[in-house]
Design a protein around this motif. Structure first.
Motif, PDB file in Angstrom:
ATOM      1  N   GLU A  89       0.827  -1.202   0.000  1.00 58.75           N
ATOM      2  CA  GLU A  89       0.000   0.000   0.000  1.00 58.75           C
ATOM      3  C   GLU A  89       0.864   1.257   0.000  1.00 58.75           C
ATOM      4  O   GLU A  89       0.566   2.235  -0.697  1.00 58.75           O
ATOM      5  CB  GLU A  89      -0.923   0.005   1.224  1.00 58.75           C
ATOM      6  CG  GLU A  89      -1.992  -1.065   1.177  1.00 58.75           C
ATOM      7  CD  GLU A  89      -2.717  -1.235   2.502  1.00 58.75           C
ATOM      8  OE1 GLU A  89      -3.875  -1.701   2.469  1.00 58.75           O
ATOM      9  OE2 GLU A  89      -2.153  -0.919   3.561  1.00 58.75           O
ATOM     10  N   GLU A  92       2.291   1.868  -3.477  1.00 58.15           N
ATOM     11  CA  GLU A  92       1.271   2.399  -4.383  1.00 58.15           C
ATOM     12  C   GLU A  92       1.001   3.878  -4.080  1.00 58.15           C
ATOM     13  O   GLU A  92       0.888   4.701  -4.991  1.00 58.15           O
ATOM     14  CB  GLU A  92      -0.012   1.586  -4.245  1.00 58.15           C
ATOM     15  CG  GLU A  92      -1.091   1.985  -5.229  1.00 58.15           C
ATOM     16  CD  GLU A  92      -2.319   1.088  -5.119  1.00 58.15           C
ATOM     17  OE1 GLU A  92      -3.397   1.560  -5.496  1.00 58.15           O
ATOM     18  OE2 GLU A  92      -2.196  -0.057  -4.654  1.00 58.15           O
ATOM     19  N   GLU A  95       3.847   5.995  -5.354  1.00 59.70           N
ATOM     20  CA  GLU A  95       3.773   6.154  -6.811  1.00 59.70           C
ATOM     21  C   GLU A  95       2.729   7.199  -7.191  1.00 59.70           C
ATOM     22  O   GLU A  95       2.940   8.000  -8.112  1.00 59.70           O
ATOM     23  CB  GLU A  95       3.465   4.814  -7.486  1.00 59.70           C
ATOM     24  CG  GLU A  95       3.676   4.822  -8.972  1.00 59.70           C
ATOM     25  CD  GLU A  95       5.087   5.222  -9.385  1.00 59.70           C
ATOM     26  OE1 GLU A  95       5.216   5.943 -10.393  1.00 59.70           O
ATOM     27  OE2 GLU A  95       6.053   4.851  -8.705  1.00 59.70           O
ATOM     28  N   THR A  96       1.615   7.238  -6.471  1.00 61.73           N
ATOM     29  CA  THR A  96       0.591   8.257  -6.711  1.00 61.73           C
ATOM     30  C   THR A  96       1.157   9.649  -6.455  1.00 61.73           C
ATOM     31  O   THR A  96       0.944  10.577  -7.252  1.00 61.73           O
ATOM     32  CB  THR A  96      -0.629   8.013  -5.795  1.00 61.73           C
ATOM     33  OG1 THR A  96      -1.152   6.710  -6.077  1.00 61.73           O
ATOM     34  CG2 THR A  96      -1.703   9.059  -5.993  1.00 61.73           C
TER      35      THR A  96
END
Length: 132
Positions: A89, A92, A95-96
């Motif tokens: 998580e 991710e 990366e956002t």
């Protein structure tokens, strides 16, 4: 009564087996098994420490990216949620934030073609400054 039997297995403990390699052995952990287990436990602890270090680095990267993209440096709800995220998580989420930062940085730079056209009078040419 038994019905639909497909296989039957049988074990016999005998003094001299027909197959010389067959048999049951009893070990109390005094051989190399204990050493192998300790080595595996040591490797597992090392990998756990490395994983914890990587997770800490991702959390620090998220803090940096949030400051760059949102100006958020203090503890808030997002920081509290990130503290409880699993490593996938976190990756991710990082990366956002990276994508968001890349979009913001592109927006701050001037359009290359428009910038060149607006400033054509100030370009240096081989014979000197143009527009003289």
């Amino acid at each position: 009564m038994l019905s639909n039997i497909t296989d039957a297995y049988e074990w016999s403990f005998v003094a001299v087996p027909a197959q010389r390699e067959a048999g049951v052995t009893k070990q109390f952990g005094t051989d190399g098994t204990k050493g192998r287990c300790q080595a595996l436990e040591k490797q597992l602890r090392a990998k756990d420490a490395l994983l914890a270090q990587a997770e800490s680095m991702v959390r620090e990267d998220i803090i940096r990216l949030r400051f760059l993209t949102e100006g958020a440096a203090e503890q808030d709800a997002v920081s509290a949620a990130a503290a409880r995220m699993t490593l996938p998580e976190l990756l991710e989420f990082r990366e956002t934030l990276r994508t968001k930062q890349a979009k913001q940085c592109r927006g701050q730079l001037p359009d290359g073609q428009r910038f060149a056209a607006e400033n054509a009078a100030f370009q240096v040419k081989a014979g000197g400054v143009s527009g003289e």
